[in-house]
Design a protein around this motif. Structure first.
Motif, short mmCIF file in Angstrom:
data_model
loop_
_atom_site.label_atom_id
_atom_site.label_comp_id
_atom_site.label_asym_id
_atom_site.label_seq_id
_atom_site.Cartn_x
_atom_site.Cartn_y
_atom_site.Cartn_z
N LEU A 1 25.48 68.01 36.19
CA LEU A 1 26.65 67.33 36.76
C LEU A 1 26.87 65.98 36.08
N ALA A 2 25.75 65.26 35.84
CA ALA A 2 25.86 63.91 35.28
C ALA A 2 26.45 63.94 33.88
N VAL A 3 26.15 65.00 33.15
CA VAL A 3 26.73 65.12 31.81
C VAL A 3 28.17 65.63 31.90
N ASN A 4 28.35 66.75 32.59
CA ASN A 4 29.69 67.36 32.62
C ASN A 4 30.70 66.46 33.32
N GLY A 5 30.25 65.73 34.33
CA GLY A 5 31.18 64.86 35.06
C GLY A 5 31.81 63.83 34.14
N THR A 6 31.00 63.16 33.35
CA THR A 6 31.55 62.13 32.46
C THR A 6 32.27 62.75 31.27
N VAL A 7 31.73 63.86 30.74
CA VAL A 7 32.43 64.57 29.67
C VAL A 7 33.83 64.94 30.14
N ASN A 8 33.94 65.44 31.37
CA ASN A 8 35.25 65.86 31.87
C ASN A 8 36.18 64.68 32.14
N ASP A 9 35.61 63.57 32.60
CA ASP A 9 36.45 62.38 32.80
C ASP A 9 37.08 61.96 31.47
N LEU A 10 36.30 62.05 30.40
CA LEU A 10 36.85 61.72 29.07
C LEU A 10 37.89 62.77 28.66
N ALA A 11 37.54 64.04 28.90
CA ALA A 11 38.44 65.13 28.48
C ALA A 11 39.79 65.02 29.18
N MET A 12 39.79 64.53 30.43
CA MET A 12 41.05 64.47 31.18
C MET A 12 42.00 63.40 30.63
N ALA A 13 41.48 62.56 29.74
CA ALA A 13 42.38 61.64 29.02
C ALA A 13 42.77 62.25 27.69
N GLY A 14 42.34 63.48 27.44
CA GLY A 14 42.63 64.13 26.17
C GLY A 14 41.66 63.72 25.07
N ALA A 15 40.52 63.13 25.46
CA ALA A 15 39.57 62.62 24.46
C ALA A 15 38.54 63.68 24.08
N THR A 16 38.02 63.58 22.87
CA THR A 16 36.85 64.36 22.47
C THR A 16 35.63 63.51 22.78
N PRO A 17 34.76 63.94 23.69
CA PRO A 17 33.60 63.13 24.06
C PRO A 17 32.60 63.07 22.91
N LEU A 18 32.04 61.89 22.67
CA LEU A 18 31.09 61.73 21.56
C LEU A 18 29.71 61.28 22.03
N TYR A 19 29.67 60.22 22.80
CA TYR A 19 28.39 59.59 23.14
C TYR A 19 28.28 59.37 24.65
N LEU A 20 27.04 59.53 25.15
CA LEU A 20 26.78 59.25 26.57
C LEU A 20 25.59 58.31 26.70
N SER A 21 25.64 57.47 27.74
CA SER A 21 24.42 56.77 28.17
C SER A 21 23.91 57.45 29.42
N THR A 22 22.61 57.32 29.67
CA THR A 22 22.06 57.88 30.91
C THR A 22 21.22 56.79 31.56
N ALA A 23 21.50 56.49 32.82
CA ALA A 23 20.69 55.51 33.54
C ALA A 23 20.18 56.15 34.82
N PHE A 24 18.91 55.94 35.09
CA PHE A 24 18.26 56.58 36.24
C PHE A 24 17.80 55.54 37.25
N ILE A 25 18.04 55.82 38.52
CA ILE A 25 17.39 55.07 39.58
C ILE A 25 16.49 56.07 40.30
N LEU A 26 15.20 55.85 40.19
CA LEU A 26 14.22 56.81 40.71
C LEU A 26 13.54 56.22 41.94
N ALA A 27 13.35 57.06 42.94
CA ALA A 27 12.63 56.59 44.12
C ALA A 27 11.14 56.78 43.87
#
Lengths: 368, 352
Positions: B88-114
């Protein structure tokens, strides 16, 4: 669920609507007792299809709406206590008490949890022996058997840290109270099918006789409701007032004997206050003496409750069928699902919420 | 001394072997943090990782306008039928970019772990992130890890931010809907929300529904390649179709009329919603898009969408209209109408 699709078939619905038009010669006021029926009527626009003058009056059958303010305030006070895990069905969380709701208690640090079954609350009690787990037992005859079973199991299993905050209400005394009101306009009832699937139909013929009103047991799908309307109007036109079961696929006349035995064991009839309506004698259940130690009201002595309804809110009149939701000046103004003044606007089955959610456009375009 | 050791395939025995769960030290920025990155995240991310481990990722971007998006994922449970918080964390942001008509290139990942969360679960999530990023063709270029006290969090929270590039000539935005445009959806609605709910505590209603989580930029690229003026694209995630269409109606000032019987709601979703008193239009989706396009090119576009694996069941569900501006209304199966409103907050299952 093909079985349900068949009860929404547009062609069959059109045929039933035609039959209702054919049989109707004058205006009639029908009350659907249950909030689920109200929701279905407004969602599918069934009232828009009826002959002029055939009016659906929305009844008090939304368990969330009629839970008295004092009980909500009591629930809020218990839920705010340290060491308490307060469990409720989801739609109670937004119901406003005098000054706040269960969501506010939760956000202030109270341990308020949404459960989908009272047995989940019992499991939580078993898993958290150092906490007091309270389940908010509200609702009509439909939800009462599961709550009764939970109390029965808690006592049987010796789970001492579980209790039930009880606010169960019963449909037949409410029908009697509505008919005895001097301002009553109701000429026939669509009784709630799921209530009858538990309790059977035997309580209704005496009411139909005493008050001279047709009562037809119906389900919740569009065709169920249209068939119920067709049968009540037919009775009214023919001058009859009988009980008819138009929902035999779910309602045996004898009800559910096992559930009724469990209810008799755990609960006893009591007078109950209905939010917006007032006290109706013999219209509720409380835990019987045998289970009194599982009564949250006794276990947590909450005093100093100062209840205060909004002076603008007319949900009591809506619940009694005296006004339609949009006839309240606060409807859609001071009172919306986001900032509800009364429970009829917050509950998903409340008449005000149904009007606001589904019918706002008509009301906007037809208002002067 | 180290000359005698073979570092190939070497992994440090600490802390991953000695502690099976997250401890505060994993978020301290010291040796334990480094070991978590080096021995858990990077191997799990696999080929999608591009980590120089500096303070910033230095990126090369092709010409065009940049799209930049971020999203945080707090879904519970972490694993559900058809996916996990990781994909979800990958596809969610990929899709947010895609909905602007963008080709997604790079992602950051940040974790908050309990604190106390099993490292094995974090490994599963990280592996899912790596796999989803590879499928989507995006690189994981920077990240962060924080640990919160036991009781202050709930397992794993993931934030991703992404950068993509929009080709010249592409102009997509919620304000561009016009009266007369067609409203399309790329497939069945309500699937993800019901898949997640079906495995929540106490809600085992035995559905076989799996989340539809999927990257949609490939489908969007096919749609844009037609040259049709796709005016609006949105993925109807939280708040569902209802919230998304209301936002479009408000942004563009048009009314939207849906035809209820044309809504693609799978029987399992409809049954589960009926049981819980939920409106399928308000249930979350993760691998679907809504498109507003000129009505005269709608059939042509639908044909293209249906040829893509994530658009097989694409269909038209409504029209932008002049009546009731800024509102969404559905024509019911029986011929009445009803307002489709913005959900207020989280949907709450009703009492009966």
């Amino acid at each position: 669920m093909k079985y349900l699709d068949e009860f929404s078939d547009p062609d069959l619905a059109a045929r039933l609507v035609e039959q209702i038009h054919a049989v109707t010669t004058r205006p009639w006021a029908l009350m659907e007792v249950c909030g689920g029926q109200t929701h279905s009527i407004i969602r599918h626009g069934i009232d828009q299809l009826l002959p002029d003058g055939v009016e659906m009056i929305h009844g008090p059958g939304c368990p969330v709406c009629v839970t008295p303010l004092e009980t909500i305030d009591r629930a809020l006070a218990i839920a705010a206590q340290p060491g308490v895990v307060f469990c409720s069905f989801g739609d109670m969380l937004r119901v406003p008490g005098s000054s706040q709701d269960l969501f506010s208690i939760k956000s202030a640090g109270g341990d308020v949890r949404v459960v989908y079954s009272p047995l989940d609350a019992l499991r939580l009690a078993r898993e958290n022996p150092d906490r007091e787990v309270v389940f908010f037992g509200i609702g009509f005859e439909t939800t009462a058997p599961a709550n009764a079973m939970t109390v029965y199991q808690a006592q049987r299993q010796g789970i001492a840290n579980f209790s039930l905050l009880v606010s169960h209400v019963l449909v037949p005394p409410a029908i009697a109270a509505i008919m005895e009101s001097p301002s009553c306009r109701v000429q026939a009832f669509l009784a709630a099918g799921h209530v009858c699937s538990v309790m059977g139909t035997s309580q209704y013929p005496p009411l139909a006789d005493r008050y001279g009103v047709p009562i037809v047991v119906t389900g919740f799908e569009p065709l169920d409701i249209l068939e119920g309307i067709r049968r009540t109007v037919t009775q009214l036109e023919e001058g009859r007032h009988e009980l008819e079961n138009a929902y035999p696929r779910a309602v045996p006349d004898e009800g559910n004997p096992t559930a009724m035995a469990m209810l008799r064991d755990v609960f006893e009839v009591t007078d109950r206050t209905w939010r917006g309506i007032g006290m109706i004698p013999g219209s509720g259940w409380k835990l019987s003496e045998r289970y009194a130690d599982l009564d949250a009201e006794r276990r947590f002595s909450v005093t100093d409750l100062h209840t205060a309804e909004s002076p603008l809110c007319r949900s009591g009149e809506v619940l009694q069928g005296l006004i339609k939701p949009h006839e309240c000046a606060a409807f859609g103004q001071e009172c919306t699902p986001r900032r509800p003044l009364g429970a009829t606007m917050v509950s998903s089955e409340g008449a005000c919420a149904a009007y606001y959610t589904y019918r706002r456009l008509d009301l906007l375009t037809t208002s002067p | 001394m180290t000359d005698d050791l073979d570092f190939e395939g070497w992994t440090c025995p600490l802390p991953l072997r000695d502690t099976p769960t997250v401890v505060m030290g994993h978020g301290g920025g010291g040796a334990m943090s480094g070991e978590l990155i080096e021995h858990l995240f990077l191997p799990a991310f696999g080929g999608a990782a591009r980590a120089e481990l500096g303070d910033s990722a230095v990126l090369t971007v092709p010409p065009g306008r940049l799209a930049f998006s971020t999203d945080s994922f707090v879904v519970k449970p972490m694993f559900f039928p058809g996916g996990s918080i990781g994909d979800l964390a990958v596809n969610g942001t990929v899709n947010d970019l895609a909905m602007a008509g963008a080709t997604p290139l790079y992602l950051s990942t940040a974790f908050i772990l309990a604190e106390g969360t099993p490292l094995s679960e974090i490994g599963r999530v990280a592996t899912a992130i790596g796999e989803a990023a590879e499928v989507a063709g995006v690189q994981l270029v920077t990240g962060d890890t924080k640990v919160v006290d036991s009781g202050s969090g709930d397992g794993i929270y993931v934030n991703t931010a992404g950068i993509g590039v929009i080709a010249d000539g592409v102009d997509i935005g919620p304000h561009r809907a016009r009266i007369g445009d067609a409203v399309l959806v790329s497939g069945d609605i309500g699937v993800h929300g019901i898949a997640v709910m079906s495995c929540r505590e106490g809600l085992e209603f035995g559905t076989t529904i799996e989340s539809d989580s999927a990257p949609l930029h490939g489908l969007v690229a096919e749609m844009l390649a037609t040259g049709i003026d796709v005016r609006v694209l949105r993925d109807p995630t939280r708040g569902g179709v209802s919230a998304t269409l209301n936002e479009i109606a408000r942004a563009s000032g048009v009314g939207i009329e849906l035809v209820e019987r044309d809504l693609p709601i799978p029987p399992g979703v409809r049954d589960a919603c009926g049981l819980l008193g939920l409106d399928p239009l308000q249930v979350a989706n993760e691998g679907k898009l809504l498109a507003i396009v000129p009505a005269d090119r709608c059939d042509e576009l639908l044909e293209v969408m249906r040829r893509h694996r994530y658009g097989v069941a694409a269909c038209r569900i409504g029209t932008c209209v002049a009546e009731h501006p800024r509102m969404v209304v559905a024509r019911t199966g029986l011929g009445g109408t009803r307002v489709i409103d913005l959900p207020i907050g989280e949907q709450l299952p009703r009492i009966c």
